[in-house]
Design a protein around this motif. Structure first.
Motif, PDB file in Angstrom:
ATOM      1  N   GLY A 276       0.813  -1.215   0.000  1.00  0.00           N
ATOM      2  CA  GLY A 276       0.000   0.000   0.000  1.00  0.00           C
ATOM      3  C   GLY A 276       0.845   1.264   0.000  1.00  0.00           C
ATOM      4  N   VAL A 277       1.942   1.243   0.764  1.00  0.00           N
ATOM      5  CA  VAL A 277       2.852   2.399   0.765  1.00  0.00           C
ATOM      6  C   VAL A 277       3.446   2.622  -0.621  1.00  0.00           C
ATOM      7  N   LEU A 278       3.892   1.534  -1.251  1.00  0.00           N
ATOM      8  CA  LEU A 278       4.479   1.652  -2.583  1.00  0.00           C
ATOM      9  C   LEU A 278       3.462   2.167  -3.598  1.00  0.00           C
ATOM     10  N   LEU A 279       2.242   1.633  -3.540  1.00  0.00           N
ATOM     11  CA  LEU A 279       1.221   2.090  -4.478  1.00  0.00           C
ATOM     12  C   LEU A 279       0.860   3.554  -4.230  1.00  0.00           C
ATOM     13  N   ALA A 280       0.796   3.948  -2.957  1.00  0.00           N
ATOM     14  CA  ALA A 280       0.484   5.350  -2.648  1.00  0.00           C
ATOM     15  C   ALA A 280       1.565   6.283  -3.189  1.00  0.00           C
ATOM     16  N   VAL A 281       2.825   5.883  -3.048  1.00  0.00           N
ATOM     17  CA  VAL A 281       3.917   6.708  -3.566  1.00  0.00           C
ATOM     18  C   VAL A 281       3.863   6.767  -5.096  1.00  0.00           C
ATOM     19  N   GLN A 282       3.530   5.639  -5.737  1.00  0.00           N
ATOM     20  CA  GLN A 282       3.434   5.636  -7.190  1.00  0.00           C
ATOM     21  C   GLN A 282       2.283   6.517  -7.674  1.00  0.00           C
ATOM     22  N   VAL A 283       1.153   6.487  -6.948  1.00  0.00           N
ATOM     23  CA  VAL A 283       0.028   7.362  -7.299  1.00  0.00           C
ATOM     24  C   VAL A 283       0.418   8.821  -7.127  1.00  0.00           C
ATOM     25  N   LEU A 284       1.126   9.131  -6.024  1.00  0.00           N
ATOM     26  CA  LEU A 284       1.599  10.497  -5.802  1.00  0.00           C
ATOM     27  C   LEU A 284       2.543  10.932  -6.912  1.00  0.00           C
ATOM     28  N   GLU A 285       3.427  10.023  -7.316  1.00  0.00           N
ATOM     29  CA  GLU A 285       4.373  10.364  -8.380  1.00  0.00           C
ATOM     30  C   GLU A 285       3.653  10.590  -9.702  1.00  0.00           C
ATOM     31  N   GLY A 286       2.734   9.694 -10.050  1.00  0.00           N
ATOM     32  CA  GLY A 286       2.080   9.794 -11.348  1.00  0.00           C
ATOM     33  C   GLY A 286       1.113  10.948 -11.469  1.00  0.00           C
ATOM     34  N   ASN A 287       0.451  11.327 -10.367  1.00  0.00           N
ATOM     35  CA  ASN A 287      -0.592  12.350 -10.443  1.00  0.00           C
ATOM     36  C   ASN A 287      -0.158  13.725  -9.945  1.00  0.00           C
ATOM     37  N   VAL A 288       0.924  13.785  -9.165  1.00  0.00           N
ATOM     38  CA  VAL A 288       1.352  15.072  -8.609  1.00  0.00           C
ATOM     39  C   VAL A 288       2.780  15.400  -9.027  1.00  0.00           C
ATOM     40  N   LEU A 289       3.716  14.499  -8.725  1.00  0.00           N
ATOM     41  CA  LEU A 289       5.125  14.825  -8.932  1.00  0.00           C
ATOM     42  C   LEU A 289       5.478  14.940 -10.405  1.00  0.00           C
ATOM     43  N   GLN A 290       5.063  13.936 -11.200  1.00  0.00           N
ATOM     44  CA  GLN A 290       5.399  13.980 -12.624  1.00  0.00           C
ATOM     45  C   GLN A 290       4.823  15.211 -13.317  1.00  0.00           C
ATOM     46  N   PRO A 291       3.513  15.509 -13.177  1.00  0.00           N
ATOM     47  CA  PRO A 291       3.003  16.717 -13.851  1.00  0.00           C
ATOM     48  C   PRO A 291       3.603  18.008 -13.300  1.00  0.00           C
ATOM     49  N   LEU A 292       3.908  18.039 -12.001  1.00  0.00           N
ATOM     50  CA  LEU A 292       4.397  19.270 -11.397  1.00  0.00           C
ATOM     51  C   LEU A 292       5.867  19.518 -11.699  1.00  0.00           C
TER      52      LEU A 292
END
Length: 352
Positions: A276-292
C-alpha cells in the motif's frame, strides 16, 4: 517524358520506404560506431547528462559574477562531494543490509514455494544465487569494454574523464551554439540551433525531474518501511532511488523486493501495508510529482519508454537501460522541433 507505370500512391510509398531504409541504416551505423568506440562515447554521454543536471547551478554561479572557469570548477567540486557522499550512503546501506535482504528473499521464496510450486522454487534459487548472478553478469558486461584493464580501473578512468568533460562542457557552454553554427550549412543554422536547444532542454528537464522524484520516492518509501519495521528499510530505500532512473521497470523491481522482504520477516499483513505504501507513492508520483516537476519536459508514452529501455539493454546492458530514456527524450525533443518547424503550412497556403 513517358508516364510512370506505377500509380502515384505506390510511388509515394516507395519514396517513404527508401527514406525509412536510409534512416534505419544511418541509425544502425551510428549505434555500431557508439558500440565500437564505447570507451570514449560512454564518458561523453555521462558528461552530457551531468552537464544537464548541473547546468542551473553553474548558471547561478555565473550570474553571481564568478568567472566561468571558477564556476565550473566549484560546480564539479560540489558534485564530487555530493555524489561521493550519496554513493557512499547508498553503497554502505546496500552492503549493511544486503545479506539481510537476500536472506529475507530466500525465506519469502520458501514460503511461496508451496502455493507457487516450481515458480517459488525458481525464486528461491534466484535469491540464493543473487550475488553470484550479479557478479557473473557484471563481469560479462564489463569484459568487452576494456580488455586487459581491471573493472575498477576502467570505472575510475571513465569517471575521471566524464568529470573533466563536465568541467569543459560547463565552462564552454556559451560557445556551443557558435560551434554548431560553424559546422552546419548557413541556411540550416537556425534549425540546427533550435533542435540542439530543444534536445538539451529535454535531457536537462528529465535529469533534474528524475533526480528530484527519485529522492522524494526514496524518502517516502524508506519512512514507510521504517514505520512498518521492515528489515533493511534504508537499503531498500537506496534501491528505490537507484531504480528510479530506469522508469517503470526499476520501480517495479525495487518495489517487488521490498514487498517480498516485508512478507518474509513481518508476515502477510505487513507485506500488504508495504504494498500500500508503494502504491500510494506511485500514485503520488504519477498524479502530482510527474506533472508538477516534469511538466516542461518531453512526455513519452509508457510503451515508448519500455521499448527504449529494452533497446538500451540489448545494446549496452544496465548502462544502456540508464541512458536509453534521456536519449529518447532528446530524440523526441528534436522531432518535436522539426514538427513545429515544418508541420505548419506556409503563410497564404491553403490548409490541407
Amino acid at each position: 517524358m513517358p508516364p510512370s507505370p506505377l500509380p502515384e500512391p505506390v510511388r509515394r510509398l516507395a519514396a517513404w520506404c527508401a527514406v525509412a531504409l536510409l534512416v534505419t541504416g544511418a541509425a544502425a551505423v551510428a549505434v555500431w560506431l557508439c558500440v565500437t568506440f564505447r570507451t570514449a562515447v560512454v564518458p561523453v554521454l555521462l558528461a552530457l547528462l551531468g552537464t544537464a543536471l548541473l547546468g542551473p547551478l553553474h548558471r547561478r554561479l555565473v550570474a553571481m559574477r564568478l568567472n566561468r572557469s571558477l564556476a565550473a570548477g566549484l560546480t564539479c567540486t560540489a558534485v564530487v562531494a555530493v555524489c561521493g557522499g550519496a554513493a557512499y550512503v547508498v553503497v554502505a546501506a546496500l552492503i549493511d543490509t544486503g545479506d539481510q535482504i537476500v536472506v529475507s528473499l530466500r525465506r519469502a521464496a520458501r514460503d511461496l514455494a508451496g502455493p507457487l510450486g516450481a515458480a517459488g522454487t525458481s525464486l528461491d534459487d534466484l535469491a540464493a544465487n543473487a550475488r553470484g548472478l550479479l557478479g557473473r553478469f557484471g563481469s560479462t558486461a564489463a569484459s568487452g569494454v576494456l580488455s586487459g584493464i581491471s573493472v575498477v580501473g576502467e570505472v575510475i578512468a571513465m569517471a575521471v574523464l566524464a568529470l573533466f568533460l563536465v568541467f569543459f562542457f560547463l565552462r564552454d557552454s556559451g560557445r556551443a551554439v557558435g560551434a554548431l553554427r560553424s559546422l552546419a550549412p548557413a541556411s540550416t543554422g537556425d534549425m540546427v540551433e533550435a533542435m540542439a536547444r530543444r534536445a538539451f532542454e529535454a535531457v536537462e528537464g528529465f535529469m533534474r525531474g528524475t533526480t528530484l522524484i527519485a529522492l522524494i520516492d526514496a524518502a517516502f518509501i524508506t519512512a514507510g518501511l521504517l514505520v512498518l519495521r521492515v528489515p533493511g528499510a534504508v537499503g531498500l530505500g537506496a534501491l528505490v532511488f537507484v531504480g528510479a532512473y530506469v522508469p517503470y521497470l526499476g520501480a517495479f523491481l525495487s518495489g517487488a523486493v521490498a514487498v517480498l522482504v516485508a512478507f518474509a520477516d513481518r508476515g502477510l499483513a505487513i507485506a500488504l501495508w508495504a504494498l500500500g505504501v508503494l502504491l500510494a507513492v506511485q500514485v503520488l508520483e504519477g498524479n502530482v510529482l510527474q506533472p508538477l516537476i516534469q511538466s516542461r519536459t518531453v512526455q513519452m508514452h509508457p510503451a515508448v519508454v519500455m521499448i527504449a529501455i529494452t533497446a538500451g539493454a540489448s545494446v549496452a546492458g544496465i548502462l544502456g537501460m540508464l541512458l536509453a530514456v534521456p536519449l529518447a527524450a532528446a530524440a523526441f525533443g528534436v522531432l518535436g522541433e522539426v514538427r513545429r518547424h515544418y508541420g505548419h503550412p506556409a503563410a497564404g497556403a491553403p490548409p490541407s
